[in-house]
Design a protein around this motif. Structure first.
Motif, short mmCIF file in Angstrom:
data_model
loop_
_atom_site.label_atom_id
_atom_site.label_comp_id
_atom_site.label_asym_id
_atom_site.label_seq_id
_atom_site.Cartn_x
_atom_site.Cartn_y
_atom_site.Cartn_z
N HIS A 192 0.54 9.72 -1.73
CA HIS A 192 0.53 8.73 -2.80
C HIS A 192 0.51 9.42 -4.15
N ALA A 193 -0.34 10.44 -4.28
CA ALA A 193 -0.40 11.20 -5.52
C ALA A 193 0.90 11.93 -5.80
N ALA A 194 1.65 12.25 -4.73
CA ALA A 194 2.94 12.94 -4.88
C ALA A 194 4.08 11.99 -5.21
N GLY A 195 3.78 10.69 -5.36
CA GLY A 195 4.78 9.74 -5.79
C GLY A 195 5.39 8.87 -4.71
N HIS A 196 4.86 8.96 -3.49
CA HIS A 196 5.40 8.14 -2.41
C HIS A 196 4.68 6.80 -2.33
N ALA A 197 5.31 5.85 -1.67
CA ALA A 197 4.85 4.47 -1.67
C ALA A 197 3.50 4.30 -0.99
N ALA A 198 2.75 3.32 -1.45
CA ALA A 198 1.42 3.07 -0.89
C ALA A 198 1.48 2.48 0.51
N ASP A 199 2.67 2.02 0.94
CA ASP A 199 2.73 1.39 2.27
C ASP A 199 2.62 2.39 3.41
N HIS A 200 2.50 3.69 3.11
CA HIS A 200 2.21 4.69 4.14
C HIS A 200 0.71 4.78 4.43
N LEU A 201 -0.11 4.35 3.48
CA LEU A 201 -1.53 4.66 3.53
C LEU A 201 -2.31 3.71 4.44
N GLU A 202 -3.40 4.24 4.99
CA GLU A 202 -4.29 3.48 5.86
C GLU A 202 -5.42 2.86 5.05
N ASP A 203 -5.77 1.63 5.35
CA ASP A 203 -6.93 0.98 4.75
C ASP A 203 -8.02 0.87 5.80
N PRO A 204 -9.05 1.71 5.74
CA PRO A 204 -10.09 1.72 6.78
C PRO A 204 -10.92 0.44 6.80
N ASN A 205 -10.78 -0.40 5.78
CA ASN A 205 -11.53 -1.66 5.75
C ASN A 205 -10.86 -2.75 6.58
N GLU A 206 -9.61 -2.53 7.00
CA GLU A 206 -8.90 -3.51 7.82
C GLU A 206 -9.30 -3.36 9.29
N ASP A 207 -9.23 -4.47 10.04
CA ASP A 207 -9.47 -4.35 11.47
C ASP A 207 -8.28 -3.63 12.12
N PRO A 251 12.12 4.53 3.38
CA PRO A 251 12.92 4.14 2.21
C PRO A 251 12.64 4.96 0.96
N ASP A 252 11.43 5.49 0.82
CA ASP A 252 11.11 6.30 -0.36
C ASP A 252 11.50 7.77 -0.18
N GLY A 253 12.20 8.09 0.92
CA GLY A 253 12.69 9.44 1.15
C GLY A 253 11.78 10.33 1.97
N LEU A 254 10.56 9.89 2.23
CA LEU A 254 9.62 10.72 2.99
C LEU A 254 10.10 10.87 4.43
N ILE A 255 10.04 12.09 4.94
CA ILE A 255 10.45 12.36 6.33
C ILE A 255 9.44 11.73 7.28
#
Length: 259
Positions: free
Chosen positions: A135-150, A202-206
């Protein structure tokens, strides 16, 4: 000997090591064990994560494939020349075991499947580098995990990936684009030279790659073990991995008979 005579070869599943209360544990999630047993049709054996192991050749001699699962920790930055992030959980014992096993499997032509943390280990093992925080490197937040979710919400399909034409995944699925349940904080910065890209977000991340020269040596950034019973690509992936492990077991048995 034929592949049909090798019913359930042994496949090594690399453990995580962590502390719970006063107990020092080695563990692997049941979702990986279930997928290996029910879909790959292999017999999983757990490989401990400890730097007390001087040589991993005995493990490589005893199995016909390896699975490198996801985990709560991340690959230590020193393993790829990165910058230490004190907020990140690490597991140097798993790094020690997983990176050496992966290089050994690659050299032997042994099949292996690397998932999430295993995907990141695969890039580091063969000479690549990682973003410690995508995320800090500019990639989309939809890769990240939210530990507060079930858990069901956390492992939902997060984004699409585009499969590379001529790749293993494209051939396996017959698709050009699929949706995945990808959730991770690290990601590929510099791709290891021996690896070939299989899919991108879609953001280019492998999101997937293979090690050429092996019958099956594939890394995926998402979690097919969670959706193996409901998702066609997840099932195909584990089935293909199991079939490759049986072929490898036959080859090794034939070599031993000739010796």
């Amino acid at each position: 000997m034929s592949a049909g005579e090798i019913h359930r070869p042994l496949v090594g599943l690399v453990c995580d090591r962590f502390i719970v209360g006063e107990h020092d544990l080695h563990s692997a999630k049941h979702s990986y064990i279930r997928a290996l047993m029910s879909c790959s049709l292999v017999s999983p054996v757990l490989i401990p994560a400890t730097q007390d192991i001087d040589s991993l050749e005995g493990y490589l001699d005893g199995v016909s494939g390896l699975l490198f699962p996801g985990g709560a920790s991340n690959v230590e930055a020193r393993r790829y020349g990165g910058t230490l992030n004190i907020d990140m959980m690490v597991d140097p014992d798993r790094d020690h075991v997983a990176l050496e096993l992966m290089r050994g499997a690659g050299a032997r032509g042994m099949p292996f499947l690397a998932i999430c943390r295993g995907f990141q280990e695969m890039n580091v093992a063969f000479g690549g580098t990682l973003h410690t925080d995508i995320h800090a490197a500019g990639h989309a937040a939809d890769h990240l995990e939210d530990p507060n979710e079930d858990l069901p919400t956390r492992y939902r399909y997060k984004h699409d990936i585009d499969l590379c034409a001529g790749g293993r995944l494209a051939a396996l699925t017959g698709e050009q684009r699929v949706r995945v349940n990808s959730l991770h904080r690290q990601g590929v910065a510099k791709l290891a030279p021996p690896l070939a890209v299989e899919a991108r977000a879609p953001d280019g991340l492998i999101e997937a790659y293979r090690l050429d020269g092996n019958d099956f040596a594939l890394g995926v950034q998402w979690h097919p073990e969670v959706t193996v019973e409901s998702d066609g690509m997840s099932r195909l992936l584990f089935e293909a991995f199991g079939a490759s492990c049986r072929r490898y077991a036959v080859q090794q048995a034939d070599v031993q008979m000739k010796d």
